[in-house]
Design a protein around this motif. Structure first.
Motif, short mmCIF file in Angstrom:
data_model
loop_
_atom_site.label_atom_id
_atom_site.label_comp_id
_atom_site.label_asym_id
_atom_site.label_seq_id
_atom_site.Cartn_x
_atom_site.Cartn_y
_atom_site.Cartn_z
N THR A 58 0.83 -1.21 0.00
CA THR A 58 0.00 0.00 0.00
C THR A 58 0.86 1.25 0.00
O THR A 58 0.66 2.17 -0.80
CB THR A 58 -0.93 0.00 1.22
N ALA A 59 1.85 1.29 0.89
CA ALA A 59 2.73 2.46 0.96
C ALA A 59 3.56 2.60 -0.32
O ALA A 59 3.80 3.71 -0.81
CB ALA A 59 3.64 2.35 2.17
N MET A 60 3.98 1.46 -0.88
CA MET A 60 4.80 1.49 -2.09
C MET A 60 4.02 2.06 -3.27
O MET A 60 4.52 2.90 -4.03
CB MET A 60 5.28 0.07 -2.41
N VAL A 61 2.78 1.62 -3.43
CA VAL A 61 1.95 2.11 -4.53
C VAL A 61 1.63 3.59 -4.33
O VAL A 61 1.64 4.38 -5.29
CB VAL A 61 0.66 1.28 -4.64
N ARG A 62 1.35 3.97 -3.09
CA ARG A 62 1.07 5.38 -2.81
C ARG A 62 2.28 6.25 -3.17
O ARG A 62 2.14 7.31 -3.78
CB ARG A 62 0.71 5.56 -1.34
N GLU A 63 3.47 5.78 -2.81
CA GLU A 63 4.69 6.53 -3.13
C GLU A 63 4.90 6.62 -4.64
O GLU A 63 5.30 7.67 -5.16
CB GLU A 63 5.90 5.84 -2.48
N ALA A 64 4.59 5.53 -5.35
CA ALA A 64 4.75 5.53 -6.81
C ALA A 64 3.80 6.54 -7.45
O ALA A 64 4.17 7.28 -8.37
CB ALA A 64 4.50 4.13 -7.36
N LEU A 65 2.57 6.59 -6.97
CA LEU A 65 1.60 7.54 -7.52
C LEU A 65 2.01 8.98 -7.23
O LEU A 65 1.83 9.88 -8.06
CB LEU A 65 0.21 7.26 -6.95
N LYS A 67 5.08 9.97 -6.99
CA LYS A 67 6.18 10.25 -7.92
C LYS A 67 5.65 10.60 -9.30
O LYS A 67 6.19 11.47 -9.99
CB LYS A 67 7.11 9.04 -8.01
N VAL A 68 4.59 9.93 -9.73
CA VAL A 68 3.99 10.24 -11.03
C VAL A 68 3.45 11.66 -11.03
O VAL A 68 3.64 12.42 -11.99
CB VAL A 68 2.87 9.23 -11.36
N LEU A 69 2.78 12.04 -9.95
CA LEU A 69 2.22 13.39 -9.86
C LEU A 69 3.32 14.44 -9.80
O LEU A 69 3.17 15.55 -10.32
CB LEU A 69 1.31 13.50 -8.64
N GLU A 70 4.42 14.11 -9.14
CA GLU A 70 5.52 15.07 -9.03
C GLU A 70 6.25 15.23 -10.36
O GLU A 70 6.52 16.34 -10.82
CB GLU A 70 6.51 14.62 -7.95
N PHE A 79 6.81 4.93 -16.99
CA PHE A 79 7.46 5.49 -15.80
C PHE A 79 7.26 4.57 -14.60
O PHE A 79 8.20 4.27 -13.86
CB PHE A 79 6.87 6.88 -15.53
N LEU A 80 6.02 4.10 -14.39
CA LEU A 80 5.73 3.22 -13.26
C LEU A 80 6.45 1.89 -13.40
O LEU A 80 6.97 1.35 -12.41
CB LEU A 80 4.22 3.00 -13.15
N ALA A 81 6.49 1.35 -14.62
CA ALA A 81 7.20 0.08 -14.83
C ALA A 81 8.68 0.23 -14.47
O ALA A 81 9.26 -0.63 -13.79
CB ALA A 81 7.04 -0.37 -16.28
N ASP A 82 9.27 1.32 -14.91
CA ASP A 82 10.69 1.56 -14.61
C ASP A 82 10.89 1.79 -13.12
O ASP A 82 11.86 1.32 -12.52
CB ASP A 82 11.17 2.77 -15.41
N TYR A 83 9.94 2.49 -12.50
CA TYR A 83 10.04 2.80 -11.07
C TYR A 83 10.04 1.51 -10.24
O TYR A 83 10.89 1.31 -9.37
CB TYR A 83 8.88 3.70 -10.67
N LEU A 87 13.11 -0.69 -7.90
CA LEU A 87 12.98 -0.94 -6.46
C LEU A 87 13.50 -2.32 -6.08
O LEU A 87 13.73 -2.60 -4.91
CB LEU A 87 11.51 -0.83 -6.04
N VAL A 88 13.68 -3.20 -7.06
CA VAL A 88 14.13 -4.57 -6.79
C VAL A 88 15.65 -4.60 -6.83
O VAL A 88 16.25 -4.37 -7.88
CB VAL A 88 13.56 -5.56 -7.82
N PRO A 89 16.32 -4.85 -5.70
CA PRO A 89 17.78 -4.90 -5.69
C PRO A 89 18.31 -5.98 -6.63
O PRO A 89 17.80 -7.09 -6.67
CB PRO A 89 18.12 -5.23 -4.23
N GLY A 90 19.30 -5.63 -7.41
CA GLY A 90 19.93 -6.59 -8.30
C GLY A 90 19.20 -6.80 -9.61
O GLY A 90 19.63 -7.61 -10.43
N SER A 91 18.09 -6.07 -9.83
CA SER A 91 17.37 -6.23 -11.09
C SER A 91 18.12 -5.54 -12.22
O SER A 91 18.93 -4.65 -11.98
CB SER A 91 15.96 -5.63 -10.98
N PRO A 92 17.87 -5.94 -13.48
CA PRO A 92 18.57 -5.30 -14.60
C PRO A 92 18.34 -3.80 -14.64
O PRO A 92 19.23 -3.04 -14.98
CB PRO A 92 17.96 -6.00 -15.83
N GLY A 93 17.13 -3.36 -14.28
CA GLY A 93 16.85 -1.93 -14.30
C GLY A 93 17.60 -1.17 -13.24
O GLY A 93 17.91 0.00 -13.39
N ALA A 94 17.89 -1.83 -12.12
CA ALA A 94 18.57 -1.13 -11.03
C ALA A 94 20.05 -0.95 -11.33
O ALA A 94 20.65 0.04 -10.97
CB ALA A 94 18.40 -1.92 -9.73
#
Length: 300
Positions: A58-65, A67-70, A79-83, A87-94
């Motif tokens: 819940t907190a993670m999704v709220r923070e993501a939203l 970030k979108v508004l900001e 943007f959300l997919a990248d965000y 957040l996943v340590p060790g992921s290719p995007g990180a």
């Protein structure tokens, strides 16, 4: 007989039924059988919401939203997919874009770069929030290092900002020489924010200078050297004398260089009888960005 009308048997039954329906249903005893469908659904919804809250979703999704508004990106879904990927340590995007680069922990540098690029620097609240998040990411402590941002990580982040933004190499190197800190120095947040902001202002200043040259060359790739020199002098006058602590003010100064002022400078240059050589886009950008870098207040 007391003269009062007694309710007929059907009416009495209806009144008793209404009383039973209005009364709250007793909780089922243990082992007395399955609960009512409505109660079961309410229990399931409660357990699902509790699970999301307990897992931090819940907190993670709220923070993501937020970030979108900001950031207000052009493609919110991407943007959300990248965000979430970052957040996943060790992921290719990180780690991805910085996996083979040095110095400093690549994942922290890549994530800090992503944070500072989220919002335009003119959105001050969002930009400051993202700069703070980047500062915390870079300053995270570990087993072998103390918490805090040192000059090495700070300078590397500034270099990546200029590199990813396509800043002219000489201008970027000169700017880093003015705002960088020594590798072993602890970098306070106000210095960190100033350096990051200055790099982004340089990128925007270079983009505006490039657009200005596009007007001068008419699409040919080269422009009259006399006109270019006149425009550069007018730009230097608009920037003023001395250093300004807020880099964004230089963009405001450049915007005051209106069409009338440019037209007068260009007209005077063309009226000169001297033969003028041509100037390339690269040379014009080099000289224009050098004017900006010369006005940047050095970090002391």
């Amino acid at each position: 007989q007391d003269g009062r009308k007694r309710p007929s048997p059907p009416a009495a039954k209806m009144a008793a039924y209404e009383k039973r329906r209005a009364a709250p249903a007793p909780a089922p005893a243990a082992g007395s059988g399955p609960a009512e469908p409505g109660q079961a659904a309410a229990g399931e919804l409660g357990s699902e919401a509790e699970f999301l809250l307990r897992a931090g979703v819940t907190a993670m999704v709220r923070e993501a939203l937020l970030k979108v508004l900001e950031a207000r990106p052009e493609e919110p879904v991407s943007f959300l997919a990248d965000y979430f990927e970052r957040l996943v340590p060790g992921s290719p995007g990180a780690a991805g874009e910085a996996a083979a680069e040095l110095p400093g922990p690549p994942q922290r540098l890549a994530r800090a770069l992503w944070y500072v690029r989220l919002a335009h620097h003119s959105h001050r609240t969002a930009f400051d929030s993202n700069a703070g998040a980047a500062y915390e990411v870079l300053g995270a402590g570990g087993r072998r290092r103390k918490a805090g941002v040192d000059g090495r990580l700070y300078s590397e982040l500034l270099r990546r900002i200029c590199q990813h933004g396509g800043a002219p190499a000489e201008a970027a190197a000169a700017l880093l020489g003015r705002v960088r800190c020594r590798d072993h120095e602890a970098v306070p947040f106000d210095v960190f924010r100033y350096g990051v902001l200055t790099c982004f202002v340089l990128l925007e200043f270079a983009a505006k200078a490039d657009a200005l040259f596009g007007v001068l060359d008419g699409g040919s790739g080269t422009a009259d050297g006399r006109v270019c020199q006149a425009v550069l002098r007018a730009l230097e006058d608009a920037l003023g004398i001395g250093h300004v602590a807020l880099p964004g003010r230089y963009l405001e100064a450049g915007s005051r260089l209106g069409p009338d002022g440019l037209a007068l400078a260009m007209d005077r240059a063309l009226q000169e009888r001297k033969l003028g050589s041509s100037m390339s886009r690269e040379e014009f950008l080099k000289k224009a960005t050098a004017l900006f870098v010369a006005k940047v207040k050095p970090v002391e």
